[in-house]
Write an enzyme that holds these catalytic residues in place. Sequence first.
Site, mmCIF file in Angstrom:
data_model
loop_
_atom_site.group_PDB
_atom_site.id
_atom_site.type_symbol
_atom_site.label_atom_id
_atom_site.label_comp_id
_atom_site.label_asym_id
_atom_site.label_seq_id
_atom_site.Cartn_x
_atom_site.Cartn_y
_atom_site.Cartn_z
ATOM 1 N N HIS A 106 0.747 -1.258 -0.021
ATOM 2 C CA HIS A 106 0.116 -0.091 -0.070
ATOM 3 C C HIS A 106 0.773 1.195 0.068
ATOM 4 C CE1 HIS A 106 -3.816 2.087 -0.194
ATOM 5 N NE2 HIS A 106 -4.344 1.390 0.848
ATOM 6 N N ASP A 153 -2.203 1.621 -4.896
ATOM 7 C CA ASP A 153 -3.602 2.194 -4.203
ATOM 8 C C ASP A 153 -4.682 1.128 -4.720
ATOM 9 O OD1 ASP A 153 -5.049 3.009 -6.811
ATOM 10 O OD2 ASP A 153 -3.304 4.208 -6.775
#
Length: 514
Positions: free
Chosen positions: A484, A488
């Site tokens: 992350h 995204d």
Amino acid sequence: MFLNQTSRAVRQQWRTLTRLTPLQKSPLSPPSLLSSTRAFHATRNLLAIKPVLLADIGEGIVECEIIQWFVEPGARVEEFSPLCEVQSDKASVEITSRFAGVVKKLHYDAGEMAKVGKPFVDIDIEGDAGQSIPPEPVAAKEEPPVVITPRPAHTPAPWSNGVPIMSFPQPNGNTAKNGNGNRNGALATPAVRHLAKELGVNITQINGTGKDGRVQKEDIYKYVEAKKGSSSAQASSPLPTTPSATAVGSPFSPEASSNGPQQETPIVLTRTQEMMFKTMTRSLNIPHFLYADEVDFSSLVELRGRLNKVLGKSGLSDGQVGKLSYLPFIIKAVSMALYKYPILNARVDVDNTGNGNGNGKPTLVLRSQHNIGVAMDTPSGLLVPVVKNVGSLNILGVAAELARLQKAAVEGKLSPQDMSGGTITVSNIGNIGGTYLSPVVVEKEVAILGIGRMRTVPAFSSVPGEEEKIVKKQVCNFSWSADHRVVDGATMARAAEVVRTIVEEPDVMVMHLR
């Protein structure tokens, strides 16, 4: 004034000469001292001892286990002669010599962990030391020179009978009994060694029946049965050392769990478990997020059935692939999605050279080739070999490479090249069980796909112009994990949608054949 200085210098030289004369004529002066002051002599022929460093044989490898030695102290080796066999990151590698000379010292015994970049064997290099000896000058004629005989370039070992030898594993595979203590180990694959550890068997006590005395699984089972048969009581038979043991008298048997106090038995992690421990510890420093999707496999099931019928016909198979599984189609679908979303084929680099606080500037490194790692369940544990350059392969090519890697993994013959260079990973846990999973991103990658078990479910048909009806569908769940920090949720969802579309409409792959 000039005469005074000259006479002073002459007197000083005379006094120096008179002090040296008694020493030369003294009867107490040894002949060796006298001759050494009047003649040159040869220096000793010293040997150069070069420590051989254990080179890096894989990505991120910091240590490896010495499986067996092919040499012993005093053995003569040539350049590129085999020195030892090591197991690193679940792959066995044979280390060869960089120099020609005589083995001086082994820094590790068989079974010990050797550090990468540290010496693991010392070798006396022949010829290097002799180059540093200056040419012998002509001795003075007044006295005979004192001749010092040079030491031989090789001192024979006590067991070599004066002849330098190279020691190789004995044909019976029991190389630990060659008089060199525990330097060498038996010839066996990592899978066989893992089985021996599980059964609590010393593999060096087993005579192998394989090629060159290699110990096989059947040899271990026969050894255990023979040991049980020769035991006078069942309690004296060898018990497995893993928690899976359920024999009578074992602390993990139902009888032991129902009576008596709680028993705790510590066990040592295997090499594969230790590497997984270290790798996953580093991987969990990456912030993960999970994305799951349901994929309809009905069309792929039909296509795979037709292709397997074609492969079953004589002359249409290349001999490497007799039957297709679903995994080659999924791997190819992932590769096709990576062309559209190359960020999932990248790695994150952090440059810590600019400052000392470890907060360097991160860089995203994109990679052109799709090297897809495939998690495999083997007798040695979880292995992740890599299918290289999937973008240049067709379905049969991917299937053939998978078959080769699977066979090498089971036999414990995966090379460091087979285990390195991965850019993204696919884990097919569904062939064992489980519908959903949360896979862990591998270090130096940013995404991983976990495949669940395929199952048959009822669903409504949605054909335009027809009445809705309930039909059978083959569905499977795909679980994605991503880094992350750079990926995204929207990017991951779009890439997963591309993979889902290709798997649900596998004929699309035909349009992208190269």
